[in-house]
Design a protein around this motif. Structure first.
Motif, short mmCIF file in Angstrom:
data_model
loop_
_atom_site.label_atom_id
_atom_site.label_comp_id
_atom_site.label_asym_id
_atom_site.label_seq_id
_atom_site.Cartn_x
_atom_site.Cartn_y
_atom_site.Cartn_z
N ILE A 1 0.48 -6.61 -18.30
CA ILE A 1 -0.87 -6.78 -17.77
C ILE A 1 -1.40 -5.41 -17.38
O ILE A 1 -0.64 -4.44 -17.28
CB ILE A 1 -0.90 -7.73 -16.54
N HIS A 2 -2.69 -5.30 -17.15
CA HIS A 2 -3.28 -4.02 -16.77
C HIS A 2 -2.90 -3.69 -15.34
O HIS A 2 -2.89 -4.59 -14.47
CB HIS A 2 -4.80 -4.08 -16.92
N PRO A 3 -2.60 -2.42 -15.02
CA PRO A 3 -2.25 -2.05 -13.64
C PRO A 3 -3.36 -2.34 -12.64
O PRO A 3 -3.11 -2.40 -11.44
CB PRO A 3 -1.94 -0.55 -13.72
N ALA A 4 -4.60 -2.52 -13.11
CA ALA A 4 -5.70 -2.86 -12.20
C ALA A 4 -5.41 -4.17 -11.48
O ALA A 4 -5.86 -4.37 -10.34
CB ALA A 4 -7.01 -2.96 -12.96
N ILE A 5 -4.68 -5.08 -12.13
CA ILE A 5 -4.45 -6.40 -11.54
C ILE A 5 -3.53 -6.33 -10.33
O ILE A 5 -3.90 -6.80 -9.24
CB ILE A 5 -3.95 -7.38 -12.62
N PRO A 6 -2.32 -5.72 -10.42
CA PRO A 6 -1.53 -5.60 -9.19
C PRO A 6 -2.17 -4.66 -8.17
O PRO A 6 -2.08 -4.93 -6.96
CB PRO A 6 -0.18 -5.05 -9.68
N ALA A 7 -2.84 -3.61 -8.63
CA ALA A 7 -3.50 -2.70 -7.69
C ALA A 7 -4.59 -3.43 -6.91
O ALA A 7 -4.71 -3.28 -5.69
CB ALA A 7 -4.08 -1.50 -8.43
N VAL B 1 0.83 -1.21 0.00
CA VAL B 1 0.00 0.00 0.00
C VAL B 1 0.86 1.26 0.00
O VAL B 1 0.38 2.35 -0.33
CB VAL B 1 -0.96 0.01 1.21
N ARG B 2 2.12 1.13 0.37
CA ARG B 2 3.02 2.28 0.40
C ARG B 2 3.71 2.51 -0.96
O ARG B 2 4.40 3.51 -1.15
CB ARG B 2 4.09 2.08 1.48
N SER B 3 3.53 1.58 -1.87
CA SER B 3 4.13 1.75 -3.20
C SER B 3 3.48 2.92 -3.92
O SER B 3 2.33 3.29 -3.66
CB SER B 3 3.97 0.47 -4.02
N SER B 4 4.20 3.50 -4.85
CA SER B 4 3.67 4.63 -5.61
C SER B 4 2.85 4.14 -6.79
O SER B 4 2.98 2.98 -7.22
CB SER B 4 4.81 5.51 -6.11
N PHE B 5 2.05 5.05 -7.35
CA PHE B 5 1.31 4.72 -8.55
C PHE B 5 2.27 4.32 -9.66
O PHE B 5 2.01 3.39 -10.43
CB PHE B 5 0.47 5.92 -8.99
N GLY B 6 3.40 5.03 -9.73
CA GLY B 6 4.38 4.74 -10.77
C GLY B 6 4.97 3.35 -10.63
O GLY B 6 5.18 2.65 -11.63
N ASP B 7 5.22 2.93 -9.38
CA ASP B 7 5.76 1.58 -9.16
C ASP B 7 4.78 0.51 -9.65
O ASP B 7 5.18 -0.48 -10.29
CB ASP B 7 6.04 1.37 -7.67
N VAL B 8 3.50 0.70 -9.31
CA VAL B 8 2.48 -0.29 -9.70
C VAL B 8 2.35 -0.33 -11.21
O VAL B 8 2.29 -1.40 -11.82
CB VAL B 8 1.13 0.04 -9.03
N LYS B 9 2.35 0.86 -11.83
CA LYS B 9 2.17 0.91 -13.29
C LYS B 9 3.40 0.34 -14.00
O LYS B 9 3.27 -0.37 -15.01
CB LYS B 9 1.91 2.34 -13.74
N SER B 10 4.58 0.61 -13.49
CA SER B 10 5.80 0.08 -14.11
C SER B 10 5.81 -1.46 -14.04
O SER B 10 6.19 -2.13 -15.00
CB SER B 10 7.04 0.64 -13.41
N PHE B 11 5.40 -1.98 -12.89
CA PHE B 11 5.32 -3.44 -12.75
C PHE B 11 4.36 -4.02 -13.79
O PHE B 11 4.68 -5.02 -14.46
CB PHE B 11 4.86 -3.79 -11.33
N ALA B 12 3.19 -3.40 -13.93
CA ALA B 12 2.19 -3.90 -14.87
C ALA B 12 2.70 -3.82 -16.31
O ALA B 12 2.54 -4.77 -17.09
CB ALA B 12 0.90 -3.11 -14.72
#
Length: 397
Positions: A363-369, A347-358
């Protein structure tokens, strides 16, 4: 000696012999011969000269004469003065509801009345269940278009409504939902509404092009291929097309009140598979997990004969074995366990971290989020990444 009657000449000879033996004493050789000839003659005449049952309208009029009934006496059975007149004049077919009432109230045999209808009444146990169907909602959604014009008419002609509604799927009591122990897995709060919804999604599937599924098609590589479609903006529609090419229907149909369904997977005939989704939560993260969860059920349980149909409410994640298995396979297909562990997203990760992972894993960033939200229990974070309101619109055009 008596023998099987095969021709009209045999028939005439048999009748002549019966005339000769007509005065024979019972329990004598001649009496036994007479009895056997009579049985053979009856069998031949039943096959060659069948007696047609009476016309339905003639049967009604005959019963009216017997009971000294007037046309007005049929109003409670048939429905109105005009309907009685039209039925007796042969201008209106008997509905199944009318037939049931004529059988119950006047004692006219059902097989006589059904000559006109060309159908059979629904089974009594299904009729009792059908009385609890959410008819108002079904009429509102247009599920009964072409069957009845109003809720009042639906309630008055329930037999006919159920017969027409279930016609595409055949005998409704053969549906998996009627067999809790062996064929159906999963739960719902309202069994009647669940059956109505299942009939609806199966009917929609059967009205589309027939798809043929080869058992074993859905495996881990197949599931990961589906997951990669999430990378595209129109991924849900692409998934529907991809599944169809592999023999699996994907139907979207909102849940009915008190069913709380997210999705279902079921066998459709001998060589078909159907996934139905309600989009109760119209979010991309929910869509992809539910879809992979239902595909996992096909792979792990339906193809292997564990269940014929599975109904899922994923707000109440099951603790039984088949739900744990489907959860694990769906999660691992979307993001493999080792990949997720190494990513260390929280939950402390940034939006950018989640989107970069996706983006890296296509895959769509909705999945890791969505996975972070679920695992942390914090459903307020990453709300802008889970694709709220972006699924249903793809299936409503």
């Amino acid at each position: 000696m008596p023998r099987v009657i095969k021709t009209e000449r045999d028939h005439q000879r048999a009748l002549a012999r019966v005339d000769e033996l007509f005065a024979a004493t019972p329990d004598t050789p001649e009496g036994d011969e007479l009895e056997l000839w009579l049985l053979l003659i009856e069998k031949f005449e039943d096959e060659v000269f069948p007696v047609d049952p009476p016309d339905p309208i003639e049967a009604i009029r005959f019963r009216m004469d017997q009971a000294n009934l007037k046309q007005k006496d049929l109003i409670p059975i048939i429905g109105s003065k005009s309907k009685v007149s039209e039925v007796l004049a042969g201008k209106r077919d008997l509905s199944l509801t009318m037939i049931r009432r004529l059988v119950d109230e006047l004692g006219i045999p059902a097989d006589v009345l059904l000559r006109q209808k060309g159908s059979v009444p629904v089974a009594q146990d299904f009729l009792e269940l059908g009385k609890r169907f959410p008819l108002a909602e079904m009429v509102k959604r247009g599920w009964l278009d072409g069957v009845v014009k109003s809720l009042k008419e639906a309630r008055e002609q329930l037999d006919d409504v159920l017969a027409k509604f279930t016609e595409p799927v055949g005998d409704p009591t053969s549906l998996e939902v009627f067999n809790r122990q062996m064929s159906r897995c999963g739960n719902a709060k309202d069994d009647a509404a669940l059956v109505a919804w299942q009939i609806r999604v199966m009917s929609v599937a059967k009205q589309r092009a027939k798809l043929t599924y080869e058992s074993g098609t859905v495996d881990e590589s197949f599931l990961r291929e589906v997951a990669r479609l999430s990378f595209f903006n129109d991924g849900p529609k692409l998934a529907q097309e991809f599944l169809a090419k592999n023999g699996i229907h994907l139907i979207v149909e909102r849940h009915l009140p008190r069913t709380y369904l997210d999705g279902a997977a079921m066998r459709l005939g001998d060589d078909g598979r159907l996934i139905a989704m309600t989009l109760r939560h119209d979010r991309l993260d929910n869509f992809w997990f539910v879809l992979l969860h239902e595909l996992a059920h096909i792979s792990l349980h339906i193809d292997k004969g564990v269940c014929q149909a599975v109904f899922d409410n994923l707000d109440e994640r099951g603790t039984d074995k088949i739900e744990r298995e489907a959860d694990a396979l769906a999660s691992d297909s979307l993001i493999p366990k080792s990949v997720w562990r190494d990513a260390r997203l929280t939950v402390r990760s940034s939006f950018g971290d989640v989107k970069s992972f996706a983006d890296h894993h296509r895959i769509h960033p909705a999945i890791p989020a969505g996975r972070i939200r679920y695992e942390s229990g914090n459903f307020k974070v990453f709300a802008r990444l889970v694709g709220s309101g972006q699924v249903r619109q793809q299936f409503e055009h």
